[in-house]
Design an enzyme around this catalytic site. Sequence first.
Site, short mmCIF file in Angstrom:
data_model
loop_
_atom_site.label_atom_id
_atom_site.label_comp_id
_atom_site.label_asym_id
_atom_site.label_seq_id
_atom_site.Cartn_x
_atom_site.Cartn_y
_atom_site.Cartn_z
N ARG A 149 -41.54 -28.55 7.28
CA ARG A 149 -40.23 -28.02 7.67
C ARG A 149 -39.62 -27.12 6.59
O ARG A 149 -39.08 -26.06 6.87
CB ARG A 149 -39.30 -29.21 7.94
CG ARG A 149 -37.81 -28.88 8.05
CD ARG A 149 -37.02 -30.17 8.21
NE ARG A 149 -35.60 -30.03 7.97
CZ ARG A 149 -34.69 -29.93 8.94
NH1 ARG A 149 -35.06 -29.92 10.20
NH2 ARG A 149 -33.41 -29.83 8.64
N HIS A 185 -33.79 -21.78 15.86
CA HIS A 185 -34.56 -22.98 15.52
C HIS A 185 -35.16 -23.57 16.79
O HIS A 185 -34.89 -23.12 17.88
CB HIS A 185 -33.64 -24.04 14.88
CG HIS A 185 -33.15 -23.68 13.51
ND1 HIS A 185 -33.56 -24.34 12.39
CD2 HIS A 185 -32.28 -22.72 13.09
CE1 HIS A 185 -32.97 -23.81 11.32
NE2 HIS A 185 -32.19 -22.83 11.72
N HIS A 189 -37.15 -23.06 9.36
CA HIS A 189 -37.93 -24.30 9.37
C HIS A 189 -39.34 -24.00 9.85
O HIS A 189 -39.54 -23.46 10.94
CB HIS A 189 -37.23 -25.34 10.25
CG HIS A 189 -35.96 -25.83 9.63
ND1 HIS A 189 -34.89 -26.27 10.36
CD2 HIS A 189 -35.61 -25.93 8.31
CE1 HIS A 189 -33.92 -26.64 9.52
NE2 HIS A 189 -34.34 -26.44 8.28
N ASN A 214 -31.82 -24.50 4.98
CA ASN A 214 -30.67 -24.61 5.88
C ASN A 214 -29.70 -25.72 5.46
O ASN A 214 -28.85 -26.14 6.22
CB ASN A 214 -31.13 -24.82 7.32
CG ASN A 214 -30.08 -24.33 8.32
OD1 ASN A 214 -29.39 -23.35 8.04
ND2 ASN A 214 -29.95 -25.01 9.45
N GLU A 268 -41.18 -24.82 13.41
CA GLU A 268 -40.51 -24.43 14.66
C GLU A 268 -41.10 -23.10 15.14
O GLU A 268 -40.48 -22.05 15.08
CB GLU A 268 -39.00 -24.39 14.41
CG GLU A 268 -38.49 -25.77 13.97
CD GLU A 268 -37.10 -25.76 13.36
OE1 GLU A 268 -36.45 -24.70 13.35
OE2 GLU A 268 -36.66 -26.83 12.90
N GLU A 300 -30.88 -23.73 19.12
CA GLU A 300 -32.07 -24.57 19.18
C GLU A 300 -32.80 -24.19 20.46
O GLU A 300 -32.30 -24.38 21.57
CB GLU A 300 -31.67 -26.05 19.23
CG GLU A 300 -31.00 -26.55 17.95
CD GLU A 300 -31.98 -26.78 16.82
OE1 GLU A 300 -33.20 -26.62 17.04
OE2 GLU A 300 -31.53 -27.13 15.71
ZN LIG Z 1 -34.72 -26.01 12.41
#
Ligand SMILES: [Zn+2]
Length: 789
Positions: free
Chosen positions: A259, A327, A201, A275, A204, A401
């Site tokens: 993204r 991410h 993404h 994703n 990020e 994350e």
């Molecule tokens: Zn992500």
Amino acid sequence: MKPSMIVPSVVFMVLAASWSGGAQPGGPGAGRDAAPVAAPGPVETYTGRSVLRVETRTPAELMAVMALAEDVWTHTPRVGPLDVMVTPDRAGAVRAYAAARGLPVEVMIPDVASAVREERARIERSNLARGLGWYEDFKDLTQVYAKVDELVAAHPAMASQAVIGQGHEGRPIRVLRISAPDSPENPRAGRRQVIFTGTQHAREWVSPMTVMYIAETLLNAYGSDPDVRAAMDSIEFLIVPVVNPDGYTFSWTNQRMWRKNRRNNGNGSFGVDTNRNFPYQWGGEGASGNTGNDTYRGPSAGSEPETQAVMALANAAPRLDAHIDFHSYSQLILSPWGYTSSLPPDAALFDDLNARMASAILATWGQTYVGGPSYTTIYPASGVMPDWMYGARGALSWTIELRDTGQFGFILPADQILPCAQENFNAVMELAGFVQSPVSISFPGGIPSERPAGAPASFGVTVSAWNDTVASAALWYRRAGEAAFVSAPLESLGGTAYRATLPASSCGVVTEFYIEASGVSGRSGRAPAGAPGVFFASSAADRVVVFADACEGVNGWAVGAPGDAATTGLWSNDVPQATAAQPGNQVTPGGARCWITDGRAGAGVGTYDVDGGATTLTSPRFSALGPSGWINPRVTLAYWRWYSNDRGSNPNTNSMPVLISNDDGATWSPVELVAENAGRWVEKRWDLAGVGGGGVVPTDRMRLRFVARDLTGAIVEAAVDEVSVAVTGCPPNPADFNGDGFIDFFDLDAFIECFEGGACPEGKTADFNGDGFIDFFDLDAFVEAFENG
Ligand SMILES: [Zn+2]
């Protein structure tokens, strides 16, 4: 959710032009990386935008706020706090909706435009400054790839790179292959493999930084850190810092909050969420078929070049054990599945590794990362990379994350890059530790910390090896005080079940032991972890039961005590009849009765339960003393009990004291206060030395007492069965000649003095073998007893 709106800004485009030098391919590796670059498009300035956190309570509220949002920042939205970027008019609409619903709203970022502008200005300043560490600020694709070139150049024996694909706009997707130098003794071709991916993404930005830090630290610390060396010696790391180079570049040049990748969807919209594009359970929950959506799954499963590049990399890794896709943001450790709430086959292993990685992170800078399956920990998402890696490719796989939890979101302050990367490096090392030792050893029936003297003691061991086959499993044991462990193979019982057997020992002897098992790949594991430096211990002891009552009759138990006021449900020795609150069975094999607060079922749950106050059950007097002279006696009280106070009105307002007396009932010490509505018989065991705070001294005038009571007009039922008291310890050892409880040099000394005609300890004689003569044979017998301990 809607695609971000494009709002051209002349002023911002001028600023953007001055960044483009750093944002276009160039520098080392530029020849190989030369690729078509998207025509400069309008630059999004985010004028007037703010980020709000709205506390939603229902799916309808969630959908409403998402519909009002310009862009949803929460990585995978669900009921609860939702971070949304809004235009000024949408902010008003969100606030009005939230106010009407009574939903709390928090302003996370009051002015996104100035935050983006300040981030850019800061990066410009740090680019101009000399000598700053690479991780002091974010780096664009060119800078990331320049760093990849640097690492390969600096560590030619350990690092190499390759291009595994390219985005729709032609930018290369590179992989770094990192491992210890190849050698005949440790060929690289035999090593396990682990993949780390970053930047699926685009926005990020802490993801590529973290992944590059992991790569660089593995290389730089190889010579100095034994854990890194061990990992690099046995694992090849395949590291893709930027899976989505087109989108990442676009997030630098045009839209900071981009993204997806940069597929031209042909209808004016751009981008597929790679994703959601992986061909494992593609097209299910949590992925959109709408091209404009930020979770657009793509035209078909595996349609995207980024997806295909990662799949080809994994498919060409024959010894792949694990993968992490990095991410941001939310601080989560997400294991499969994303597409379903069903638990994966390795759910227990994932739980264990989630916890291990989370604690490694916590120990670094005190940050909490929450672990759990994707679907239930955040939200359904199908076609995600980790589901494919695990479901189709068979590797343990995660989404991590990274920082933060929403205060800054995607625009993370630069001073958090390094700590974020460091804490995740430690998580990665924890995972590498598992890959080096994927053998799990557990004890379904527990460890025999105490076992009968004079007989071997067997116990069950469960051994499994993830992605491997158990080749050997052994018990290593020694008598406490001895230097070396000796081994005995575990007996295989089929599947993952094994049996270990500790040899017979005389009373009082402590045996230290651990279990070691190896897979066919040569990797091994031990329990406890850290063996042989740490180990389990089992002491051999004699055991005598000094009191036992199966509660099949009254047997001297008494019902009633001063102060008892219960009008129904008094203790009685009954055959229990089941109700919603009391058992229909008892514990004794082949038995029929137990003590129960009126065993009759009656017309309803409240007919024969305890009402009106307390009813007390007191045991007959018993002795808790073991045989005289025993060394280190330990008294264990055991009983089974049933308790219920969660039916009917006023639930959980009562409790049942269990008390013990060592002076025939004159005074009482608490054993436990029962409030547990287990809905089943529960066995309790208590060491008398730990009861009542300071312990209860065993005497020959013990009594036990159970006080069932209803003080609140509730449904209370209780029952007791199989009460016993046992003493473990060792008979006096004749070799303990001076009677101090230890067998040591002073006993030898005391015996020789006595043997030579000097003073003897009280009650002792040098006629050790009791044959009526004091002679050489007594000395011989004593020495033998002494040596046997
Ligand atoms: Zn992500």
